[in-house]
Design a protein around this motif. Structure first.
Motif, mmCIF file in Angstrom:
data_model
loop_
_atom_site.group_PDB
_atom_site.id
_atom_site.type_symbol
_atom_site.label_atom_id
_atom_site.label_comp_id
_atom_site.label_asym_id
_atom_site.label_seq_id
_atom_site.Cartn_x
_atom_site.Cartn_y
_atom_site.Cartn_z
ATOM 1 N N CYS A 22 0.879 -1.178 0.000
ATOM 2 C CA CYS A 22 0.000 0.000 0.000
ATOM 3 C C CYS A 22 0.914 1.225 0.000
ATOM 4 C CB CYS A 22 -0.904 -0.004 1.227
ATOM 5 S SG CYS A 22 -2.064 1.378 1.275
ATOM 6 N N THR A 23 1.263 1.689 -1.194
ATOM 7 C CA THR A 23 2.312 2.696 -1.327
ATOM 8 C C THR A 23 1.788 4.109 -1.578
ATOM 9 O OG1 THR A 23 2.509 2.046 -3.652
ATOM 10 C CG2 THR A 23 4.056 1.047 -2.097
ATOM 11 N N ASP A 24 0.485 4.272 -1.727
ATOM 12 C CA ASP A 24 -0.039 5.618 -1.977
ATOM 13 C C ASP A 24 -1.309 5.861 -1.161
ATOM 14 O OD1 ASP A 24 -0.102 8.147 -3.124
ATOM 15 O OD2 ASP A 24 -1.334 7.484 -4.821
ATOM 16 N N PRO A 25 -1.222 5.714 0.173
ATOM 17 C CA PRO A 25 -2.416 5.856 1.015
ATOM 18 C C PRO A 25 -2.738 7.324 1.287
ATOM 19 C CG PRO A 25 -0.541 5.419 2.386
ATOM 20 C CD PRO A 25 -0.034 5.389 0.967
ATOM 21 N N GLU A 26 -3.991 7.580 1.580
ATOM 22 C CA GLU A 26 -4.390 8.928 2.001
ATOM 23 C C GLU A 26 -4.493 9.019 3.518
ATOM 24 O OE1 GLU A 26 -7.884 10.252 0.024
ATOM 25 O OE2 GLU A 26 -7.038 10.037 -1.983
ATOM 26 N N THR A 27 -4.823 7.919 4.161
ATOM 27 C CA THR A 27 -4.949 7.897 5.620
ATOM 28 C C THR A 27 -4.307 6.631 6.169
ATOM 29 O OG1 THR A 27 -7.038 6.667 5.714
ATOM 30 C CG2 THR A 27 -7.183 9.073 5.397
ATOM 31 N N VAL A 28 -4.086 6.613 7.471
ATOM 32 C CA VAL A 28 -3.560 5.418 8.126
ATOM 33 C C VAL A 28 -4.531 4.253 7.948
ATOM 34 C CG1 VAL A 28 -2.901 4.420 10.350
ATOM 35 C CG2 VAL A 28 -2.244 6.764 9.790
ATOM 36 N N MET A 29 -5.821 4.546 8.011
ATOM 37 C CA MET A 29 -6.842 3.506 7.852
ATOM 38 C C MET A 29 -6.744 2.826 6.484
ATOM 39 S SD MET A 29 -8.650 3.413 10.660
ATOM 40 C CE MET A 29 -9.232 4.393 12.046
ATOM 41 N N ASP A 30 -6.289 3.564 5.466
ATOM 42 C CA ASP A 30 -6.148 2.977 4.134
ATOM 43 C C ASP A 30 -5.087 1.880 4.117
ATOM 44 O OD1 ASP A 30 -8.036 4.713 3.119
ATOM 45 O OD2 ASP A 30 -6.562 6.146 2.349
ATOM 46 N N ILE A 31 -4.094 2.017 4.986
ATOM 47 C CA ILE A 31 -2.969 1.086 4.987
ATOM 48 C C ILE A 31 -3.339 -0.217 5.675
ATOM 49 C CG2 ILE A 31 -0.570 0.772 5.730
ATOM 50 C CD1 ILE A 31 -0.340 3.858 5.686
ATOM 51 N N TYR A 32 -4.098 -0.118 6.751
ATOM 52 C CA TYR A 32 -4.450 -1.294 7.549
ATOM 53 C C TYR A 32 -5.947 -1.538 7.459
ATOM 54 C CZ TYR A 32 0.268 -0.620 9.158
ATOM 55 O OH TYR A 32 1.639 -0.470 9.190
#
Length: 208
Positions: free
Chosen positions: A46-56
């Motif tokens: 996940c290399t282009d997230p907008e928020t921390v929630m996007d990553i996990y």
């Protein structure tokens, strides 16, 4: 990503803690929870997230990490693991060295892109993908210095797949530690903001 909230810092630190705990689980017992593994390892691509929630995603799969954060940082020390403490410290140290090395960061980005292409044909749990993640850790991150020595049961540590899983988890931990710093996390917070981190972790656990 510049949202410096305590909640984001606590969640990112929980991801570090979960990776450290799982590395210890593999080393000691040769087991890893599939959901906990998936949420941490998938963060690597996940290399282009907008928020921390996007990553996990789903963030509820970081519950073990939030629980580990509470145990590691609570004043009581109940349930605290010396091994997990050591791995967390080593992961944070490696992440700081990686962030100061532009060449290593560029190489890591290229190798992660290769894994992302590989995922068109394999799942993230496939041994070939795990091998690639493990080699990124061995080739790029570990040589930066401060090698993390993982202790465990010899019968589990001697299995090549377990070795690769541990390296993959350490790589995912480094990724989480970079995120933690991106949202304002600093080593001094582990002393001066411990109570705030624990409070946030407990509140986030109630939302699952």
């Amino acid at each position: 990503m510049a949202n410096y909230s305590i909640d984001n810092q606590a969640l990112a630190f929980a991801a570090i803690a979960q990776c450290a705990k799982m590395a210890n689980d593999v080393a000691r017992r040769g087991v890893v929870d599939s959901d906990q593994w998936q949420v941490c390892v998938a963060s690597l691509v996940c290399t282009d997230p907008e928020t921390v929630m996007d990553i996990y995603e789903p963030v509820s799969d970081l519950a073990a990490g939030l629980d580990t954060l509470i145990k590691q940082l609570s004043d009581s020390g109940e349930g605290r693991s010396i091994e997990v403490t050591k791995y967390i410290a080593g992961i944070i140290s490696l992440s700081r060295k990686l962030l100061r090395n532009d060449n290593a960061l560029a190489m890591m980005s290229q190798r992660i892109d290769q894994v992302k292409r590989q995922l068109h044909h394999f799942t993230i749990n496939d041994e070939a993908v795990i091998s690639n993640f493990a080699s990124i850790y061995s080739d790029i991150v570990s040589p930066l210095g401060g090698k993390i020595h993982v202790a465990g049961t010899p019968t589990h540590l001697q299995q090549p797949l377990n070795q690769k899983k541990i390296r993959t988890l350490l790589l995912a931990g480094v990724r989480a530690a970079i995120l933690w710093q991106q949202v304002g996390g600093k080593r001094r917070h582990l002393f001066f903001s411990r109570k705030a981190y624990v409070k946030s972790a407990k509140q986030q656990l109630t939302q699952f």
